[in-house]
Design a protein around this motif. Structure first.
Motif, PDB file in Angstrom:
ATOM      1  N   UNK A   1       7.525 -13.728  -9.831  1.00 36.66           N
ATOM      2  CA  UNK A   1       7.060 -13.001  -8.652  1.00 36.66           C
ATOM      3  C   UNK A   1       6.856 -11.557  -9.091  1.00 36.66           C
ATOM      4  N   UNK A   2       5.648 -11.046  -8.858  1.00 35.18           N
ATOM      5  CA  UNK A   2       5.299  -9.705  -9.299  1.00 35.18           C
ATOM      6  C   UNK A   2       5.202  -8.749  -8.120  1.00 35.18           C
ATOM      7  N   UNK A   3       5.511  -7.506  -8.390  1.00 36.34           N
ATOM      8  CA  UNK A   3       5.344  -6.456  -7.395  1.00 36.34           C
ATOM      9  C   UNK A   3       4.219  -5.529  -7.807  1.00 36.34           C
ATOM     10  N   UNK A   4       3.312  -5.250  -6.895  1.00 36.55           N
ATOM     11  CA  UNK A   4       2.182  -4.361  -7.174  1.00 36.55           C
ATOM     12  C   UNK A   4       2.072  -3.369  -6.020  1.00 36.55           C
ATOM     13  N   UNK A   5       1.924  -2.098  -6.351  1.00 37.48           N
ATOM     14  CA  UNK A   5       1.626  -1.152  -5.286  1.00 37.48           C
ATOM     15  C   UNK A   5       0.305  -0.466  -5.591  1.00 37.48           C
ATOM     16  N   UNK A   6      -0.430  -0.176  -4.539  1.00 39.43           N
ATOM     17  CA  UNK A   6      -1.746   0.432  -4.640  1.00 39.43           C
ATOM     18  C   UNK A   6      -1.636   1.877  -4.181  1.00 39.43           C
ATOM     19  N   UNK A   7      -2.109   2.778  -5.027  1.00 33.73           N
ATOM     20  CA  UNK A   7      -2.135   4.196  -4.681  1.00 33.73           C
ATOM     21  C   UNK A   7      -3.577   4.621  -4.462  1.00 33.73           C
TER      22      UNK A   7
ATOM     23  N   UNK B   1       7.691  10.706   2.522  1.00 34.25           N
ATOM     24  CA  UNK B   1       8.972  10.047   2.251  1.00 34.25           C
ATOM     25  C   UNK B   1       8.838   8.532   2.379  1.00 34.25           C
ATOM     26  N   UNK B   2       8.080   8.075   3.363  1.00 34.55           N
ATOM     27  CA  UNK B   2       7.918   6.627   3.548  1.00 34.55           C
ATOM     28  C   UNK B   2       7.142   6.008   2.390  1.00 34.55           C
ATOM     29  N   UNK B   3       6.145   6.697   1.874  1.00 35.38           N
ATOM     30  CA  UNK B   3       5.353   6.154   0.775  1.00 35.38           C
ATOM     31  C   UNK B   3       6.128   6.220  -0.541  1.00 35.38           C
ATOM     32  N   UNK B   4       6.983   7.216  -0.706  1.00 32.39           N
ATOM     33  CA  UNK B   4       7.877   7.249  -1.866  1.00 32.39           C
ATOM     34  C   UNK B   4       8.847   6.070  -1.792  1.00 32.39           C
ATOM     35  N   UNK B   5       9.302   5.759  -0.596  1.00 32.82           N
ATOM     36  CA  UNK B   5      10.189   4.608  -0.407  1.00 32.82           C
ATOM     37  C   UNK B   5       9.473   3.307  -0.735  1.00 32.82           C
ATOM     38  N   UNK B   6       8.205   3.183  -0.355  1.00 30.58           N
ATOM     39  CA  UNK B   6       7.422   1.982  -0.663  1.00 30.58           C
ATOM     40  C   UNK B   6       7.335   1.793  -2.180  1.00 30.58           C
ATOM     41  N   UNK B   7       7.021   2.856  -2.899  1.00 32.26           N
ATOM     42  CA  UNK B   7       6.924   2.785  -4.363  1.00 32.26           C
ATOM     43  C   UNK B   7       8.252   2.336  -4.944  1.00 32.26           C
TER      44      UNK B   7
ATOM     45  N   UNK C   1       0.838  -1.187   0.000  1.00 35.14           N
ATOM     46  CA  UNK C   1       0.000   0.000   0.000  1.00 35.14           C
ATOM     47  C   UNK C   1       0.875   1.240   0.000  1.00 35.14           C
ATOM     48  N   UNK C   2       0.765   2.000  -1.077  1.00 37.79           N
ATOM     49  CA  UNK C   2       1.498   3.258  -1.176  1.00 37.79           C
ATOM     50  C   UNK C   2       0.484   4.395  -1.046  1.00 37.79           C
ATOM     51  N   UNK C   3       0.838   5.560  -1.515  1.00 36.13           N
ATOM     52  CA  UNK C   3      -0.054   6.705  -1.424  1.00 36.13           C
ATOM     53  C   UNK C   3       0.345   7.724  -2.472  1.00 36.13           C
ATOM     54  N   UNK C   4      -0.616   8.528  -2.866  1.00 36.82           N
ATOM     55  CA  UNK C   4      -0.323   9.640  -3.773  1.00 36.82           C
ATOM     56  C   UNK C   4       0.692  10.573  -3.111  1.00 36.82           C
ATOM     57  N   UNK C   5       0.720  10.579  -1.788  1.00 42.84           N
ATOM     58  CA  UNK C   5       1.691  11.407  -1.058  1.00 42.84           C
ATOM     59  C   UNK C   5       3.125  11.029  -1.410  1.00 42.84           C
ATOM     60  N   UNK C   6       3.324   9.816  -1.905  1.00 38.39           N
ATOM     61  CA  UNK C   6       4.663   9.382  -2.288  1.00 38.39           C
ATOM     62  C   UNK C   6       5.113   9.893  -3.640  1.00 38.39           C
ATOM     63  N   UNK C   7       4.188  10.469  -4.403  1.00 45.73           N
ATOM     64  CA  UNK C   7       4.554  10.975  -5.737  1.00 45.73           C
ATOM     65  C   UNK C   7       4.211  12.442  -5.942  1.00 45.73           C
ATOM     66  N   UNK C   8       3.497  13.035  -4.981  1.00 42.38           N
ATOM     67  CA  UNK C   8       3.098  14.446  -5.097  1.00 42.38           C
ATOM     68  C   UNK C   8       3.468  15.211  -3.833  1.00 42.38           C
ATOM     69  N   UNK C   9       4.026  16.379  -4.032  1.00 38.69           N
ATOM     70  CA  UNK C   9       4.329  17.241  -2.891  1.00 38.69           C
ATOM     71  C   UNK C   9       3.038  17.787  -2.292  1.00 38.69           C
ATOM     72  N   UNK C  10       3.020  17.939  -0.998  1.00 40.90           N
ATOM     73  CA  UNK C  10       1.888  18.546  -0.320  1.00 40.90           C
ATOM     74  C   UNK C  10       0.727  17.617  -0.050  1.00 40.90           C
ATOM     75  N   UNK C  11       0.879  16.331  -0.334  1.00 44.86           N
ATOM     76  CA  UNK C  11      -0.223  15.390  -0.124  1.00 44.86           C
ATOM     77  C   UNK C  11      -0.150  14.714   1.242  1.00 44.86           C
ATOM     78  N   UNK C  12       0.844  15.038   2.030  1.00 44.92           N
ATOM     79  CA  UNK C  12       0.988  14.443   3.354  1.00 44.92           C
ATOM     80  C   UNK C  12       2.174  15.069   4.072  1.00 44.92           C
TER      81      UNK C  12
END
Length: 94
Positions: free
Chosen positions: A72-78, A51-57, A34-45
């Motif tokens: 083995x596949x990797x999937x992240x959910x935003x 930083x932690x969600x950017x690391x997850x991605x 589970x990631x977050x838009x906060x990991x790819x956009x400034x000001x979302x968290x």
């Protein structure tokens, strides 16, 4: 700092041990994080959360690259707040 440590380390360890187990199976598997838009956009968290969600991605993308050819596949959910209800954007990396 706790948020950064928990969110990042938990995904790292999950990928490490789940991928090892999945590689022994001919069917492989999928690792979903589970990631977050906060990991790819400034000001979302907050800073630590974003930083932690950017690391997850990045962990999922890097692991998928390293696991290429192992089935083995990797999937992240935003979760995108612009989507209604519980809709999510999935990003599959394999």
């Amino acid at each position: 700092m706790r948020t950064l440590k928990v969110n990042t380390l938990s995904v790292f360890l999950a990928i490490k041990y789940a991928s090892a187990a999945m590689k022994t199976q001919s069917s492989g598997g999928s690792i979903i994080a589970t990631a977050s838009v906060a990991g790819i956009r400034a000001g979302a968290g907050g800073t630590d959360y974003s930083a932690s969600k950017a690391a997850v991605i990045n962990l999922v993308q890097t692991s998928a690259w390293q696991l290429y050819g192992t089935n083995v596949r990797g999937i992240f959910v935003l979760r995108d707040l612009r989507l209604k209800g519980s809709e999510c954007a999935l990003s599959r990396v394999d």
